[in-house]
Design an enzyme around this catalytic site. Structure first.
Site, mmCIF file in Angstrom:
data_model
loop_
_atom_site.group_PDB
_atom_site.id
_atom_site.type_symbol
_atom_site.label_atom_id
_atom_site.label_comp_id
_atom_site.label_asym_id
_atom_site.label_seq_id
_atom_site.Cartn_x
_atom_site.Cartn_y
_atom_site.Cartn_z
ATOM 1 N N GLY A 1 41.884 40.641 40.249
ATOM 2 C CA GLY A 1 41.875 39.678 39.352
ATOM 3 C C GLY A 1 41.943 38.258 39.529
ATOM 4 O O GLY A 1 42.083 37.835 40.666
ATOM 5 N N CYS A 2 42.287 37.515 38.460
ATOM 6 C CA CYS A 2 42.403 36.093 38.818
ATOM 7 C C CYS A 2 43.697 35.792 39.802
ATOM 8 O O CYS A 2 44.727 36.299 39.511
ATOM 9 C CB CYS A 2 42.906 35.253 37.274
ATOM 10 S SG CYS A 2 43.349 33.485 37.446
#
Length: 159
Positions: free
Chosen positions: A10-11
């Protein structure tokens, strides 16, 4: 001798902040993995946000690092972690070392939920370091956005 593996979860801000505090992790670098090789600055077609992780295998195993990654990801989600949606937020384990890839596959295949896991395990085909503004972002700006709950994000941070 240190080893390198690249984790996508993810981020990249949160993944880097989490990974940098793990015992045995020597350095981390925010970047993007396995996208188009003709990428220009600011465009990352097909890349996964990732963290280049240098670790000391005498202090932490690859399998332990993968288990730590699984603390902060949803391994059943395709192209989404938390509210972040898109191909760049896919989960993955990438390496230039075929032994890492085989160890990762075997480790995940031993899990009781192996059939549901959608984490990519692929050779690292290319890597682009993120701009400086993304390096150690949550260390420098602790109130910035992160999809990982703060208690979990700093679970391994030494005070």
């Amino acid at each position: 001798m240190f080893q390198e593996v690249y984790f996508a979860g993810g981020c990249l801000w949160g993944v880097q902040e989490f990974m940098r505090h793990l015992p045995g992790v020597m350095t981390t670098e925010a970047g993007r993995a396995n996208g188009s090789s003709n990428t220009t600055q600011g465009e990352y077609d097909g890349y996964a946000e990732c963290v280049k992780t240098r670790f000391d295998p005498s202090r932490v195993t690859l399998e332990q690092l993968i288990d730590h990654l699984f603390e902060i990801i949803d391994p059943y989600s395709v192209n989404q972690q938390g509210p972040d949606v898109g191909e760049k937020y896919r989960t993955g384990i990438y390496s230039r070392d075929p032994n890492h890839l085989e160890a990762a596959r075997q480790h995940l295949n031993r899990r009781p939920d192996a059939g549901k896991i959608v984490v990519e395990i692929l050779p690292l085909s290319n890597y682009v370091k993120s701009d400086e503004e993304h390096q150690d972002r949550l260390t420098r700006n602790p109130n910035d956005y992160c999809h990982i709950p703060i208690d979990l994000l700093h679970k391994y941070r030494q005070q």
